[in-house]
Design a protein around this motif. Structure first.
Motif, PDB file in Angstrom:
ATOM      1  N   ALA A  63      -4.884  -2.344  -1.973  1.00 45.66           N
ATOM      2  CA  ALA A  63      -4.081  -1.144  -2.207  1.00 45.66           C
ATOM      3  C   ALA A  63      -4.700  -0.289  -3.308  1.00 45.66           C
ATOM      4  O   ALA A  63      -4.734   0.948  -3.197  1.00 45.66           O
ATOM      5  CB  ALA A  63      -2.651  -1.548  -2.589  1.00 45.66           C
ATOM      6  N   ALA A  64      -5.189  -0.924  -4.364  1.00 46.26           N
ATOM      7  CA  ALA A  64      -5.832  -0.172  -5.446  1.00 46.26           C
ATOM      8  C   ALA A  64      -7.068   0.560  -4.943  1.00 46.26           C
ATOM      9  O   ALA A  64      -7.313   1.723  -5.295  1.00 46.26           O
ATOM     10  CB  ALA A  64      -6.203  -1.121  -6.584  1.00 46.26           C
ATOM     11  N   GLU A  65      -7.839  -0.115  -4.091  1.00 45.69           N
ATOM     12  CA  GLU A  65      -9.031   0.526  -3.537  1.00 45.69           C
ATOM     13  C   GLU A  65      -8.666   1.701  -2.636  1.00 45.69           C
ATOM     14  O   GLU A  65      -9.265   2.788  -2.724  1.00 45.69           O
ATOM     15  CB  GLU A  65      -9.850  -0.503  -2.753  1.00 45.69           C
ATOM     16  CG  GLU A  65     -11.102   0.093  -2.115  1.00 45.69           C
ATOM     17  CD  GLU A  65     -11.870  -0.899  -1.276  1.00 45.69           C
ATOM     18  OE1 GLU A  65     -12.944  -0.525  -0.760  1.00 45.69           O
ATOM     19  OE2 GLU A  65     -11.393  -2.053  -1.108  1.00 45.69           O
ATOM     20  N   GLU A 100       0.833  -1.208   0.000  1.00 50.63           N
ATOM     21  CA  GLU A 100       0.000   0.000   0.000  1.00 50.63           C
ATOM     22  C   GLU A 100       0.864   1.253   0.000  1.00 50.63           C
ATOM     23  O   GLU A 100       0.571   2.225  -0.715  1.00 50.63           O
ATOM     24  CB  GLU A 100      -0.927  -0.023   1.208  1.00 50.63           C
ATOM     25  CG  GLU A 100      -1.935   1.116   1.209  1.00 50.63           C
ATOM     26  CD  GLU A 100      -2.951   0.996   2.318  1.00 50.63           C
ATOM     27  OE1 GLU A 100      -3.530   2.032   2.692  1.00 50.63           O
ATOM     28  OE2 GLU A 100      -3.167  -0.125   2.814  1.00 50.63           O
ATOM     29  N   ARG A 101       1.938   1.230   0.758  1.00 55.43           N
ATOM     30  CA  ARG A 101       2.824   2.388   0.805  1.00 55.43           C
ATOM     31  C   ARG A 101       3.481   2.640  -0.546  1.00 55.43           C
ATOM     32  O   ARG A 101       3.533   3.779  -1.030  1.00 55.43           O
ATOM     33  CB  ARG A 101       3.895   2.163   1.870  1.00 55.43           C
ATOM     34  CG  ARG A 101       4.911   3.309   2.000  1.00 55.43           C
ATOM     35  CD  ARG A 101       5.928   3.000   3.086  1.00 55.43           C
ATOM     36  NE  ARG A 101       6.710   1.809   2.764  1.00 55.43           N
ATOM     37  CZ  ARG A 101       7.780   1.819   1.975  1.00 55.43           C
ATOM     38  NH1 ARG A 101       8.178   2.959   1.419  1.00 55.43           N
ATOM     39  NH2 ARG A 101       8.448   0.708   1.747  1.00 55.43           N
ATOM     40  N   ALA A 160      -1.924   2.806 -11.799  1.00 54.74           N
ATOM     41  CA  ALA A 160      -2.456   1.457 -11.994  1.00 54.74           C
ATOM     42  C   ALA A 160      -1.452   0.484 -11.395  1.00 54.74           C
ATOM     43  O   ALA A 160      -0.323   0.861 -11.058  1.00 54.74           O
ATOM     44  CB  ALA A 160      -2.676   1.146 -13.472  1.00 54.74           C
ATOM     45  N   ILE A 161      -1.869  -0.766 -11.252  1.00 53.51           N
ATOM     46  CA  ILE A 161      -0.972  -1.817 -10.757  1.00 53.51           C
ATOM     47  C   ILE A 161      -0.965  -2.971 -11.753  1.00 53.51           C
ATOM     48  O   ILE A 161      -2.023  -3.422 -12.203  1.00 53.51           O
ATOM     49  CB  ILE A 161      -1.411  -2.335  -9.375  1.00 53.51           C
ATOM     50  CG1 ILE A 161      -1.335  -1.233  -8.329  1.00 53.51           C
ATOM     51  CG2 ILE A 161      -0.535  -3.521  -8.944  1.00 53.51           C
ATOM     52  CD1 ILE A 161      -1.810  -1.658  -6.941  1.00 53.51           C
ATOM     53  N   VAL A 162       0.233  -3.435 -12.073  1.00 52.86           N
ATOM     54  CA  VAL A 162       0.405  -4.675 -12.831  1.00 52.86           C
ATOM     55  C   VAL A 162       0.919  -5.715 -11.852  1.00 52.86           C
ATOM     56  O   VAL A 162       2.033  -5.587 -11.324  1.00 52.86           O
ATOM     57  CB  VAL A 162       1.398  -4.498 -13.997  1.00 52.86           C
ATOM     58  CG1 VAL A 162       1.626  -5.830 -14.702  1.00 52.86           C
ATOM     59  CG2 VAL A 162       0.894  -3.452 -14.974  1.00 52.86           C
ATOM     60  N   HIS A 163       0.118  -6.742 -11.619  1.00 48.71           N
ATOM     61  CA  HIS A 163       0.422  -7.737 -10.587  1.00 48.71           C
ATOM     62  C   HIS A 163       0.930  -9.018 -11.247  1.00 48.71           C
ATOM     63  O   HIS A 163       0.170  -9.794 -11.824  1.00 48.71           O
ATOM     64  CB  HIS A 163      -0.842  -8.009  -9.774  1.00 48.71           C
ATOM     65  CG  HIS A 163      -0.717  -9.103  -8.764  1.00 48.71           C
ATOM     66  ND1 HIS A 163       0.447  -9.345  -8.067  1.00 48.71           N
ATOM     67  CD2 HIS A 163      -1.623 -10.019  -8.322  1.00 48.71           C
ATOM     68  CE1 HIS A 163       0.260 -10.363  -7.246  1.00 48.71           C
ATOM     69  NE2 HIS A 163      -0.982 -10.800  -7.388  1.00 48.71           N
ATOM     70  N   VAL A 191      -6.350  -2.482 -12.482  1.00 44.21           N
ATOM     71  CA  VAL A 191      -5.386  -3.484 -12.034  1.00 44.21           C
ATOM     72  C   VAL A 191      -5.302  -4.568 -13.095  1.00 44.21           C
ATOM     73  O   VAL A 191      -6.329  -5.106 -13.525  1.00 44.21           O
ATOM     74  CB  VAL A 191      -5.788  -4.105 -10.681  1.00 44.21           C
ATOM     75  CG1 VAL A 191      -4.847  -5.254 -10.312  1.00 44.21           C
ATOM     76  CG2 VAL A 191      -5.796  -3.053  -9.581  1.00 44.21           C
ATOM     77  N   VAL A 192      -4.091  -4.884 -13.533  1.00 42.36           N
ATOM     78  CA  VAL A 192      -3.849  -5.965 -14.484  1.00 42.36           C
ATOM     79  C   VAL A 192      -3.198  -7.108 -13.718  1.00 42.36           C
ATOM     80  O   VAL A 192      -2.155  -6.921 -13.076  1.00 42.36           O
ATOM     81  CB  VAL A 192      -2.941  -5.511 -15.642  1.00 42.36           C
ATOM     82  CG1 VAL A 192      -2.673  -6.663 -16.598  1.00 42.36           C
ATOM     83  CG2 VAL A 192      -3.567  -4.331 -16.373  1.00 42.36           C
TER      84      VAL A 192
END
Length: 275
Positions: free
Chosen positions: A82-84, A30-31, A38-41, A91-92
């Protein structure tokens, strides 16, 4: 992946074990995701490969069932949280064809070619964990509105993978389909990177689960229909005239990713037909 996204014009921030980060650490994730768009997971663990003959082509990171679920399920939960928290719009998530339950010798397909509508019957810790991650993405989209894209590639090939497979087939021609046959499905790592980039930028909304694959099968000699007839003669065939026009056409239908993302694979098994 980071280099490909940077080349496409994105500013990236890595979150990787090699740098002391762990997707299971929700507070750190989250930090680090503060200020991102965006996040690529991609973080995941797979199960160990049982057959020594396949070890060279197996996953790079493996662990016990417990570690697989901690990383793949809890890790995905942390990513979505974290995205929320940061109000990120997209988020991908890297899923896998293993959610279908008919890869890695674990089951038989309901029909061929495989497509995005194929039933999911995951088996084993890795396949089940990826399916659960997809379910969480769908739930997060419904609850928070974050757009989620779950990409389902088969085995991802690098130049070293191509060389290793050709060497193994030279030493043992049956290696292509023994002890297991993966439908000749593969995806070049460069095409995976382009699919991720399109999943980040294509105009879309909601939750999506999309199969990825190269345009042709990684067959040494026989075409797709011949191999299906030999190895899975009792599986329903839904292919059409396209397999007459392109006999080595992939046995995974990627029309969903092509339509939704505007993506197409560029790298084929047969260099003479590369685009």
């Amino acid at each position: 992946m980071t280099a490909a996204l940077t080349l496409a014009g994105h500013q990236t921030m890595g979150f990787d074990l090699v740098n002391g980060h762990d997707v299971r650490d929700g507070a750190d994730l989250e930090r680090m995701s503060a200020g991102c768009g965006a996040i690529v997971h991609l973080a995941a663990l797979d199960e160990p490969v049982d057959d020594p003959g396949l070890a060279e082509f197996g996953p790079a990171t493996t662990g016990t069932d417990t570690r697989v679920f901690e990383t793949n399920v809890v890790g995905t939960s942390n990513v979505l949280r974290a995205a929320e928290r940061h109000g990120l719009p997209r988020v991908v998530v890297m899923s896998s064809v293993d959610v279908l339950g008919c890869f890695a010798g674990r089951g038989r397909p309901s029909y061929l070619p495989l497509d995005d509508r194929h039933p999911t019957r995951p088996a084993g810790a890795y396949g089940i964990s990826k399916w659960l991650a997809e379910q969480m993405c769908e739930a997060a989209t419904a609850a928070t509105g974050v757009y989620t894209v779950c990409l389902r590639p088969p085995g991802v090939f690098t130049e070293q993978t191509y060389a290793g497979i050709r060497r193994a087939r030279r030493d043992d021609p049956a290696f292509e389909w023994s002890p297991i046959w993966e439908y000749g499905a593969f995806l070049d790592v460069r095409d995976l990177a382009s699919a991720v980039e399109r999943a980040l930028t294509a105009p879309l909304a909601g939750h999506h689960r999309l199969l990825l694959c190269a345009a042709d099968i990684s067959s040494a000699h026989d075409d797709a229909r011949t191999l299906v007839t030999r190895l899975l003669p009792d599986v329903a065939w839904r292919g059409g005239a396209e397999y007459l026009q392109d006999p080595f056409r992939a046995l995974i239908d990627t029309s969903g990713a092509r339509t939704l993302l505007g993506w197409a694979p560029r790298h084929r098994w047969r260099p003479s037909r590369a685009k």
